[in-house]
Design an enzyme around this catalytic site. Structure first.
Site, PDB file in Angstrom:
ATOM      1  N   CYS A  83      -1.206  -3.068  14.506  1.00  0.00           N
ATOM      2  CA  CYS A  83       0.152  -3.237  13.989  1.00  0.00           C
ATOM      3  C   CYS A  83       0.828  -1.868  13.929  1.00  0.00           C
ATOM      4  O   CYS A  83       0.160  -0.837  14.063  1.00  0.00           O
ATOM      5  CB  CYS A  83       0.133  -3.908  12.618  1.00  0.00           C
ATOM      6  SG  CYS A  83      -0.566  -2.895  11.288  1.00  0.00           S
ATOM      7  N   HIS A 123       0.830  -1.201   0.000  1.00  0.00           N
ATOM      8  CA  HIS A 123       0.000   0.000   0.000  1.00  0.00           C
ATOM      9  C   HIS A 123       0.865   1.251   0.000  1.00  0.00           C
ATOM     10  O   HIS A 123       1.913   1.322   0.622  1.00  0.00           O
ATOM     11  CB  HIS A 123      -1.009   0.016   1.152  1.00  0.00           C
ATOM     12  CG  HIS A 123      -0.622  -0.797   2.333  1.00  0.00           C
ATOM     13  ND1 HIS A 123      -0.811  -2.158   2.365  1.00  0.00           N
ATOM     14  CD2 HIS A 123      -0.056  -0.472   3.512  1.00  0.00           C
ATOM     15  CE1 HIS A 123      -0.386  -2.623   3.523  1.00  0.00           C
ATOM     16  NE2 HIS A 123       0.092  -1.622   4.236  1.00  0.00           N
TER      17      HIS A 123
END
Length: 680
Positions: A174, A68
């Site tokens: 995360c 991404h």
């Protein structure tokens, strides 16, 4: 609908192309995206994609990757699809990638790509869809497949009314808050659906907290799974007694194993409402008047006491060492007054002596404080002062004669401090729970003001006054041991062991144990010691080895790591071993190997060269306080000069060894990677 981010012009069938590695692919992908006018700078986009991959792989599902891009180069949100042939993506399961979804997001708008990841993750966790999507060769084929499985979807959760108690609740987070956060959520929910479990999963991603757990959710759940790769607020989960902490990777790959821990009640209750973030919070959170998990609390209490003690060690030790440096001209004729002849040296020596004389009482007091909070300070300080020899009771150690009321000329040192601190805490707990527990309410107010401080401390001091006798002999035995180990034959072995310990966990308990041993040797021998020199020099090696490796071969490190690697020169020279920790965390095998071998060599050489130092900290800035006692080198000036030279030799040899291991590992790893790419 997340499929609106897909478009025909951004589907690339590159199954006939070959790529050296995933970064080679990302470079070509950035070029293709600029041609399609969804990004305006392919170089900026590539660097952003590369940086993201270096943080943690986006190959998180078998044969599929989700890189991404969140950068100023993105003109509009998009999802580009790339069909490739067995590209090594260094995925979690180590399998090659066949399909890549590259997600582009505007810097200030993240909802679209989070929606895509969340919804697409649900589809990918369907085994039939996951196998079929890898075979699509066109945009139309992909859209038809998505539409087909979207029509077949059923609700992920049963109705809330059907059950009042969750089988488990979870939080996923995360470091970047994007892929792994949501993949862990979907993996846990898919597992729950498959096994008819009632669950709720909160995500803490870049879009903030979603599906937030309430206190009722947490309190009424059979267990809590914290799948977090970064620090979050743990205080909300204190009431639940079955809490499991795992990584997002574990939740994604093995949700069944994680659930088994919850099912079998293998979790724990988090310590007093929050994970302590500093030693003060640790002391407060562990200040319990009971013996629950006392054996575990002892370890943390000792580390807490050491952390409070270290500033006194560093301040006092360096001032005393500076007094010797200032008084160097009087070294050969000062006798026992060396360090106090010069007025400035005398001033520094006395001030440092005050600080150094407090290290044993401070250690004892704060061990007790960490166990029973403020009530442990007074008895802890008192027994600490007794341990350091500032009371009555003297022992003639050579014949065992005990002079009960004579001023003490011996001490039990750190042994007395540790035992005395624990004894103080234990007696406070006994008084609170058994002696004063049934006092009438009218006397409860003065219990903590008068009874425990006065009578409790008197009893503790009297008991320790007697118990301290064997501890004095134990400390005396340590002094004899240090004298034996400082012999030319055994000194290299002593240095070798200290070097290994200093470089094992860099600021952890083993490192601290080696350092405290060096400090103990300073106090017991009242002079510079090989133990302290070995601890300091070997502790400087890990960051210096990293800095040298970066200077010789930059490609051993990522571009973003190089500034930190170069900064390790200053960290290492200042004896701040923790500068190497980020590199050890990222590459534990190679870095730990390099650290241990280089540190052990440095420690052994320190012992072989009979190097000693009077300062407990300071690195290269206190090298003037080094000296060698090698046979044939006489005079304070010559011993210091040769000592500094030999210390530099120890460091240089160890740095070369450590950096060579780092560079050698990098060369081997990249050679194997090239070989693997050629074979594929």
């Amino acid at each position: 609908m997340f499929k609106n981010l897909l478009r025909p012009s951004l589907f690339f069938n590159w199954s006939q192309k070959t790529f050296k590695n995933k970064f080679s692919f990302l470079k070509q992908a950035a070029n293709a995206l600029q041609k399609q006018a969804v990004i305006n700078d392919n170089n900026v986009a590539f660097e952003a994609l590369k940086k993201r991959e270096e943080e943690i792989t986006t190959g998180i599902i078998t044969s599929l990757a989700l890189p991404h891009l969140q950068s100023q180069s993105v003109i509009e949100p998009f999802v580009a699809v790339f069909k490739v042939k067995n590209l090594d993506w260094q995925s979690l399961d180590q399998k090659p990638v066949k399909l890549i979804f590259l997600i582009g997001v505007l810097v200030d708008k993240t909802n679209l790509h989070l929606d895509f990841i969340s919804n697409f993750s649900k589809l990918m966790l369907n085994e039939t869809f996951a196998s079929k999507v890898l075979n699509v060769t066109s945009y139309n084929g992909l859209i038809k497949l998505i539409d087909l499985f979207n029509q077949q979807k059923v609700q992920d959760q049963p109705a809330v009314e059907t059950k009042k108690e969750y089988d488990f609740v979870a939080v996923t987070a995360c470091p970047t808050g994007i892929a792994h956060t949501f993949m862990a959520k979907e993996a846990l929910e898919a597992f729950a659906k498959k096994h008819n479990l009632y669950v709720k999963v909160e995500t803490q991603g870049t879009d903030g907290i979603q599906n937030q757990l309430t206190s009722d959710d947490i309190n009424n759940a059979k267990g809590v799974i914290l799948a977090c790769d970064r620090l979050i607020d743990f205080s909300r989960f204190y009431a639940n007694k079955n809490v499991i902490e795992v990584s997002t990777t574990k939740a994604i790959k093995k949700p069944d194993e994680v659930y088994e821990l919850i099912k079998n009640q293998k979790g724990k209750q988090l310590a007093n409402s929050a994970k302590p973030t500093n030693q003060t919070q640790l002391a407060e959170s562990e200040g319990e008047f009971n013996f629950n998990n006392f054996h575990k609390r002892i370890y943390r209490a000792i580390l807490s006491g050491v952390s409070y003690m270290l500033p006194f060690v560093v301040f006092g030790g360096i001032l005393i060492a500076l007094s010797f440096l200032i008084d160097i001209n009087n070294a050969n004729n000062a006798g026992g007054n060396f360090g106090t002849i010069n007025p400035v040296a005398n001033w520094l020596n006395k001030l440092g002596g005050i600080s150094f004389s407090l290290i044993v009482p401070i250690l004892s007091a704060y061990i007790a404080y960490a166990l029973v909070s403020r009530q442990g300070l007074l008895p802890g300080f008192v027994v600490g002062l007794i341990s350091s020899g500032q009371f009555l009771l003297n022992i003639v150690l050579t014949n065992g004669t005990i002079e009960w009321l004579a001023p003490s000329q011996v001490s039990s040192g750190f042994f007395g401090a540790i035992f005395g601190g624990l004894l103080s805490a234990c007696l406070i707990i006994v008084q609170q729970n058994y002696i004063y527990k049934k006092l009438p309410q009218s006397l409860q107010g003065i219990k903590n003001i008068l009874f425990i401080p006065l009578f409790g401390t008197l009893f503790t001091a009297g008991l320790f006054w007697v118990i301290n006798i064997p501890l004095i002999y134990l400390n005396y035995g340590l002094s004899l041991f240090l004298n034996i180990m400082n012999s030319p034959i055994l000194a290299p072995l002593l240095g070798f062991v200290i070097g290994l310990m200093m470089c094992f966990d860099l600021g952890g308990p083993i490192n601290k144990a080696a350092y405290v041993f060096g400090v103990v040797s300073l106090q017991n021998q009242n002079a510079g010691t090989i133990s302290m020199a070995a601890a300091m020099l070997s502790g400087m090696v890990p960051p210096l080895s990293i800095a040298l490796a970066a200077s010789i071969r930059k490609s051993c490190f990522d571009k973003q790591e190089l500034p930190a690697a170069y900064a390790c020169y200053l960290m290492g020279l200042s004896f701040i071993s923790e500068g190497a920790i980020p590199f050890v965390v990222k590459k534990p095998k190679v870095m730990l190997t390099a650290n241990l071998i280089a540190g052990a060599i440095c420690g052994a050489l320190t012992g072989a060269f009979a190097l000693s130092i009077r300062a407990p900290h300071g690195g290269v800035f206190v090298f003037a306080l080094l000296k060698t006692t090698l046979q044939g080198i006489e005079g304070a000036t010559l011993q210091t000069g040769v000592g500094i030279g030999l210390a530099l030799v120890c460091l240089i040899i160890s740095m070369i060894v450590g950096s060579s291991i780092i560079i050698g590992y990098d060369l081997i790893a990249k050679h194997n990677q090239r070989k693997q790419n050629l074979n594929s």
